[in-house]
Enzyme design. Structure first.
Site, PDB file in Angstrom:
ATOM      1  N   LEU A   1      19.615  71.437  15.580  1.00 31.43           N
ATOM      2  CA  LEU A   1      20.805  71.732  16.388  1.00 31.43           C
ATOM      3  C   LEU A   1      20.386  72.025  17.813  1.00 31.43           C
ATOM      4  O   LEU A   1      19.440  72.783  18.044  1.00 31.43           O
ATOM      5  CB  LEU A   1      21.527  72.964  15.801  1.00 31.43           C
TER       6      LEU A   1
ATOM      7  N   ALA B   1      17.250  74.269  12.028  1.00 27.13           N
ATOM      8  CA  ALA B   1      16.254  74.508  13.076  1.00 27.13           C
ATOM      9  C   ALA B   1      16.907  74.374  14.447  1.00 27.13           C
ATOM     10  O   ALA B   1      17.587  73.391  14.726  1.00 27.13           O
ATOM     11  CB  ALA B   1      15.105  73.497  12.936  1.00 27.13           C
ATOM     12  N   HIS B   2      16.700  75.384  15.277  1.00 27.89           N
ATOM     13  CA  HIS B   2      17.253  75.296  16.627  1.00 27.89           C
ATOM     14  C   HIS B   2      16.515  76.210  17.580  1.00 27.89           C
ATOM     15  O   HIS B   2      15.854  77.159  17.159  1.00 27.89           O
ATOM     16  CB  HIS B   2      18.748  75.618  16.631  1.00 27.89           C
ATOM     17  N   GLY B   3      16.630  75.906  18.876  1.00 27.54           N
ATOM     18  CA  GLY B   3      16.076  76.778  19.912  1.00 27.54           C
ATOM     19  C   GLY B   3      17.227  77.429  20.642  1.00 27.54           C
ATOM     20  O   GLY B   3      18.337  77.519  20.115  1.00 27.54           O
TER      21      GLY B   3
ATOM     22  N   GLY C   1      23.031  79.412  16.052  1.00 25.40           N
ATOM     23  CA  GLY C   1      23.017  78.535  14.871  1.00 25.40           C
ATOM     24  C   GLY C   1      23.342  79.285  13.606  1.00 25.40           C
ATOM     25  O   GLY C   1      24.487  79.333  13.138  1.00 25.40           O
TER      26      GLY C   1
END
Lengths: 155, 89
Positions: free
Chosen positions: A114, A76-78, B12
């Protein structure tokens, strides 16, 4: 712990997971809840602000559950922004698997959070993360850990 | 040859895919670089021969001249090898 530990195999990961960035055996009601917990750990460990958690949730509502990158594992990240204070990772193991809506890789048992300040400076961390998560033995050890110290010993 | 790995933000998921794809390309003896990028930038690009991404994002990438290769399990080097070989060899 007080035990001597071997030389780290994943020094960049050991640094990226700051204190208070790991939570074991969490109970998440749904995927948003699970992502929120990963975001809150980035905040608790001083790597991002709560606004970043919002952008992690937006990413999934905009683009779908593509963040489930392998069976049982979500990243999971932005996007890089002022809400990121420093490059960081967080980790949540879920007591009960959660369905994210990803046909191939559901349900999720491990959520990695992250945050990065730009598109390139976290490459060494990502290289280690690819090596670590690509190893089924490491992932099993994470899932079977009873506390965060056990997980830290794996890095 | 240009290959891009695409995810929502380009920081990511796509970076992990880039790393494992480069590992596979080396094993196949193919000289190619893989750039990680966001879906917004990918939709504007016309020069990639192959776009590597996840099944969820395939629909958003339709209409580009690149061949789209969807990977389900990012750490399964066999899956990446099989799908990249089918496109390249």
């Amino acid at each position: 712990m007080g035990l001597p530990r071997p030389v780290s195999n994943f020094p960049a990961l050991a640094k990226a997971f700051a204190e208070n960035s790991i939570r074991v055996g969490a109970i998440a009601l749904d995927r948003e809840h699970a992502i929120e917990m990963a975001g809150e750990l980035l905040v608790a460990s001083g790597r991002s602000t709560p606004e970043y958690t919002e952008s992690m949730l937006e990413a999934v509502s905009e683009n779908g559950p593509y963040i489930v990158i392998a069976p049982g594992i979500a990243l999971a990240h932005g996007r890089p922004s002022e809400a990121v204070l420093e490059i960081g990772l967080s980790l949540v193991t879920l007591a009960q698997p959660v369905v994210f809506g990803n046909e191939a890789n559901d349900p999720v048992r491990l959520v990695i959070g992250l945050c990065a300040t730009d598109h390139s400076s976290h490459i060494d961390i990502m290289a280690e993360l690819a090596g670590f998560l690509g190893d089924a033995g490491s992932v099993n050890s994470v899932l079977n850990a009873v506390d965060s110290d056990q997980i830290r010993l794996l890095f | 040859m240009k290959i891009i790995a695409v995810c929502g933000m380009g920081i990511g998921t796509s970076v992990l895919l880039k790393m494992n794809a480069e590992k596979v390309l080396r094993q196949l003896g193919i000289d190619a670089t893989v750039d990680a990028t966001s879906i917004a930038i990918a939709r504007e690009s016309r020069d990639a021969q192959i776009i590597l991404t996840t099944p969820d994002l395939v629909d958003q990438l339709q209409g580009l001249p690149s061949e789209i290769v969807a990977i389900e399990h990012f750490f399964d080097l066999e899956e990446i090898t099989e799908k990249l070989s089918a496109s390249l060899l």
